[in-house]
Design a protein around this motif. Structure first.
Motif, short mmCIF file in Angstrom:
data_model
loop_
_atom_site.label_atom_id
_atom_site.label_comp_id
_atom_site.label_asym_id
_atom_site.label_seq_id
_atom_site.Cartn_x
_atom_site.Cartn_y
_atom_site.Cartn_z
N TYR A 1 8.54 1.55 7.16
CA TYR A 1 7.70 2.51 6.45
C TYR A 1 6.24 2.39 6.87
CZ TYR A 1 11.68 3.22 3.41
OH TYR A 1 12.92 3.52 2.93
N SER A 2 5.89 1.22 7.40
CA SER A 2 4.48 0.96 7.65
C SER A 2 4.36 -0.10 8.75
CB SER A 2 3.83 0.46 6.37
OG SER A 2 2.64 -0.20 6.65
N LEU A 3 3.21 -0.10 9.41
CA LEU A 3 2.97 -1.16 10.40
C LEU A 3 2.42 -2.41 9.74
CD1 LEU A 3 1.55 0.49 13.64
CD2 LEU A 3 3.86 -0.24 13.12
N LEU A 4 2.14 -2.33 8.44
CA LEU A 4 1.75 -3.53 7.70
C LEU A 4 3.04 -4.09 7.14
CD1 LEU A 4 -0.60 -5.26 6.46
CD2 LEU A 4 -0.38 -3.82 4.45
N PRO A 5 3.57 -5.15 7.73
CA PRO A 5 4.96 -5.51 7.42
C PRO A 5 5.13 -6.14 6.05
CG PRO A 5 4.06 -6.94 9.15
CD PRO A 5 2.94 -6.05 8.71
N ILE A 6 6.14 -5.69 5.37
CA ILE A 6 6.56 -6.32 4.12
C ILE A 6 7.96 -6.88 4.32
CG2 ILE A 6 7.26 -5.88 1.74
CD1 ILE A 6 4.99 -3.78 1.66
N GLN B 1 8.50 -6.45 10.14
CA GLN B 1 7.90 -7.52 10.95
C GLN B 1 8.43 -7.46 12.38
OE1 GLN B 1 8.28 -11.03 8.70
NE2 GLN B 1 6.20 -11.64 9.22
N ARG C 1 7.10 -4.41 14.28
CA ARG C 1 5.72 -4.54 14.71
C ARG C 1 5.58 -5.53 15.87
NH1 ARG C 1 0.98 -6.26 11.11
NH2 ARG C 1 1.62 -8.31 11.86
N ARG C 2 6.35 -6.62 15.80
CA ARG C 2 6.29 -7.58 16.91
C ARG C 2 6.73 -6.93 18.21
NH1 ARG C 2 8.62 -13.01 14.24
NH2 ARG C 2 6.99 -13.13 12.67
N PRO D 1 1.91 9.17 7.32
CA PRO D 1 1.11 7.94 7.36
C PRO D 1 1.54 6.95 8.45
CG PRO D 1 1.45 8.56 5.09
CD PRO D 1 2.25 9.53 5.94
N GLN E 1 -0.62 5.48 11.69
CA GLN E 1 -0.76 4.07 12.07
C GLN E 1 -0.41 3.84 13.53
OE1 GLN E 1 0.82 1.31 8.94
NE2 GLN E 1 1.07 3.23 7.84
N LEU F 1 -5.51 -3.82 9.70
CA LEU F 1 -4.45 -4.74 9.29
C LEU F 1 -5.06 -6.00 8.69
CD1 LEU F 1 -2.01 -4.27 12.29
CD2 LEU F 1 -1.55 -3.69 9.91
N ASP G 1 -3.16 -8.93 6.35
CA ASP G 1 -2.02 -9.23 7.21
C ASP G 1 -2.14 -10.65 7.78
OD1 ASP G 1 -0.27 -9.37 9.50
OD2 ASP G 1 -0.07 -7.19 9.32
N GLU H 1 -0.01 -12.41 9.73
CA GLU H 1 0.40 -12.62 11.11
C GLU H 1 -0.72 -12.23 12.07
OE1 GLU H 1 4.08 -10.67 11.87
OE2 GLU H 1 4.29 -11.54 13.87
N ARG I 1 -4.64 7.71 3.67
CA ARG I 1 -3.60 8.22 4.57
C ARG I 1 -2.77 9.27 3.86
NH1 ARG I 1 -2.09 2.35 6.77
NH2 ARG I 1 -3.61 2.22 8.45
N HIS J 1 1.09 -2.38 -1.59
CA HIS J 1 1.24 -1.37 -0.57
C HIS J 1 2.41 -0.49 -0.94
CE1 HIS J 1 0.83 0.46 3.32
NE2 HIS J 1 2.15 0.48 3.36
N GLU K 1 3.85 3.74 -0.65
CA GLU K 1 3.62 5.12 -0.28
C GLU K 1 3.54 5.95 -1.55
OE1 GLU K 1 5.88 7.21 2.95
OE2 GLU K 1 6.97 5.35 2.69
#
Lengths: 158, 482
Positions: free
Chosen positions: A53-58, A63, A66-67, A91, A95, B38, B43, B45, B83, B320, B322
């Motif tokens: 859903y997002s590039l900010l990983p939950i 994760q 994104r990696r 959204p 991103q 990020l 974030d 990582e 966004r 976070h 949506e």
């Protein structure tokens, strides 16, 4: 790439023709499918990323995706979205664009969207985002040949 | 392919980005603006990757991130909102027909703009929780299932069967004071199920209208103060129905840290519907006493949450989510979701209640219950309460209706101060055995024991202080006669 349940895998299978390898991403239980697309004399590796859903990983899926983007620097990302829910899907497009990844936006599930009476001004969307946009209904195979053309054109013509 | 696409995140976030950009000199596969965003959203990582590349600038970068972390609303929600708005604008501009939003853009906006959002929230909670769950679920349905079905049919039937076919201790196990049918099943199906069932319906409705993420966004600021994210509104609100259920639902929180804080707060300072009913019955006639109770429990909630947030290690909660558009839900979907959740409840929670009544039956058979009650007499007297109240506290923990009825019976002989103290202490005290069992199941034995070990002394200490405080105030102000 795209959120879960937007038809990524159908498109992936179409592009790769089923020449697919599924493996866990190192150190995780998240599966990543990779395949080869050979068309018009060009051979490309296609990766079907886990739904995010997002590039900010939950989640672990986010994760891993994104990696993959971070380490493999794809020549092109195909962002597949559910056209019916464009507003909710954008959204993630933002991103991808913010990250500077080359992107081709695919509005999928157009068959269902049309049934709801929705129509899209593709060129306006292309202008707003600054990327190419394709309409598709992957379940019926609509728009997929065009998608393949565009991918080849973009990657080979680079 | 794309050059110059940009979302404007507003002066605050853009200010932070502008401060970060010159510090990011390493080689990144993402644009530096994306990396900065990020980082601002906490974030971990990316923070680690940045630290590896930026050497001497790391400290400055961390300072900026820390500064952003203290913002309210947190960067993650500001960014998500920006966004969402931009996506809405673009989608509206390019779609031939306005989005499928029968409820319209105005309502969409009203539920987010604070001056209208909070009154709307109050209305939603009043009608949804108080009238629907509290009125229909906790009163009408409980009266019917527990009052009618169980009291007139199931319980007499079980007692009859037990008396006819089983020897006394086993008959008690089925239909005695702590019987699996008369206590376990009656609680699970007769009292909790109607409350939880109506709550699930209300919850599914909110979910399908798209209101829930808005609620979480609104509550994020308050939740942040107690170390939680806006998401925690869901289990905390559910706790007002049934804390046992709510403890299970803390699973939906992202980090173990948040789950522990939420579990702790639920056990300490979120009264469940059974407790609320008792407290309203006891203090309802005195607005002053009720006010004191709200003030004390509310303060404890905030203070305990704030302390837990300070003490527990680990990253702060990040929010976070949506924001989907508001839409008219489909009744069939709500019913289906509610049914699935009720099924889940029956499978997960009913065994806990049955196991609880088994344990109680055993303790009662061995005479251990009386032993514990007499041990409690000392602490109870130090609260200024009659020794008889010891049984109420323990039974309240094991069987809530006993605790309630017991205190209700004693009501006539208690002064307003004593009632206020007893109600406050009972609220803070570990709510019930089923919740304790679920705490062990969800958080592990160690965390559950730690939570109980903190709550019991806190409950008594607060009760003790309150008793003395009110006592001295009464001498000045005459509350003792009120």
């Amino acid at each position: 790439m795209g959120s879960p349940n937007v038809g990524k895998s159908v498109i992936f299978n179409y592009l790769t023709g089923g020449r697919v390898q599924v493996a866990n991403y190192p150190g995780t239980t998240v599966e990543v499918a990779r395949g080869k697309m050979i068309w018009a004399g060009v051979s490309l590796e296609i990766v079907d990323t886990p739904g995010i859903y997002s590039l900010l990983p939950i989640t672990a899926e986010e994760q891993v995706t994104r990696r993959l983007l971070w380490t493999e620097k794809p020549a092109l990302t195909v962002h597949v979205v559910d056209a019916k829910n464009l507003e909710r899907m954008l959204p993630l497009s933002f991103q991808i664009l913010e990250a500077g990844l080359p992107m081709l936006l695919t509005l999928n599930m157009m068959d269902e969207a049309r049934r709801l009476g929705l129509s899209f001004n593709v060129s306006a969307l292309e202008r707003a985002l600054g990327v190419e946009v394709i309409l598709a209904a992957s379940i019926r195979g609509e728009g997929l040949p065009e998608l393949r053309e565009r991918v080849i054109k973009y990657v080979a013509g680079l | 392919m794309s050059r110059g696409f940009r979302v404007d995140y507003g002066p605050t976030i853009e200010g932070f980005i502008a401060r970060l950009l010159p510090l990011l000199k390493g080689d990144y596969p993402f644009h530096r603006r994306a990396v900065a965003l990020l980082l601002l959203q906490g974030d971990q990582e990316i923070a680690a990757l940045t630290a590896r590349q930026e050497g001497p600038r790391v400290r400055q970068i961390q300072e900026i991130i820390k500064g952003a972390g203290g913002l309210s609303p947190p960067p993650a929600s500001t960014i998500a909102l920006a966004r969402h708005r931009k996506a809405q604008r673009i989608a509206q501009a390019v779609m031939g027909k306005p989005l499928v939003r029968p409820l319209g853009g105005l309502l969409d906006w009203l539920t987010l703009w604070p001056p209208t959002a909070f009154p709307i929230l109050a209305l939603v909670l009043y009608y949804g929780l108080y009238r629907f769950v509290g009125g229909l679920g906790a009163q009408i349905l409980v009266d019917f299932i527990e009052g009618q079905l169980f009291q007139s049919w199931v319980t007499p039937f079980a007692q009859e069967l037990g008396a006819r076919w089983l020897s006394p201790p086993l008959a008690d196990l089925v239909a005695g004071d702590y019987g699996m049918v008369t206590l376990g099943l009656r609680y699970a199906v007769g009292i909790i199920l109607p409350v939880v069932g109506t709550f699930f319906f209300f919850f599914s409705f909110l979910e399908d209208t798209g209101y829930l993420p808005r609620l979480a966004l609104l509550a994020d600021r308050a939740c942040k103060k107690v170390g939680l994210s806006g998401r925690a509104v869901i289990p905390l609100t559910l706790g007002l129905g049934c804390d046992t259920m709510a403890t299970v639902v803390t699973r939906t929180l992202e980090t173990t840290r948040e789950r522990i804080i939420a579990t702790f707060l639920l056990a300490l300072a979120v009264p469940c519907s059974a407790q609320l009913g008792l407290i309203l019955a006891l203090l309802g006639h005195s607005p002053l006493a009720l006010g004191i109770w709200v003030l004390v429990v509310g303060t404890i909630f905030l203070a305990a949450g704030h302390l837990a947030d300070r003490i527990l290690p680990g990253p702060k909660a990040v929010f976070h989510m949506e924001l989907p558009p508001l839409r008219l839900p489909v009744v069939g979907n709500i019913v289906m979701k509610t049914a699935a959740r009720i099924q889940w409840y029956l499978i997960e929670i009913t065994p806990v209640f049955l196991g609880t009544s088994l344990l109680l039956w055993f303790l009662d058979q061995q005479g251990l219950l009386q032993l514990i009650i007499s041990a409690l007499r000392g602490p109870i007297q130090s609260l200024g309460l009659p020794p008889d109240a010891a049984g109420i506290f323990l039974l309240g923990f094991f069987r809530r209706d006993y605790g309630a009825a017991g205190l209700y019976d004693l009501r006539a002989s208690l002064s307003p101060i004593q009632l206020t103290v007893a109600a406050t202490t009972l609220t803070l005290f570990v709510p019930c055995l089923a919740q304790a069992a679920v705490m062990v199941k969800e958080r592990g034995v160690l965390a559950a024991m730690l939570i109980v070990a903190i709550i019991v002394p806190v409950a008594f200490l607060v009760g003790f202080s309150l008793n003395h405080l009110l006592g001295s105030l009464a001498m000045i102000g005459g509350l003792g006669n009120g």
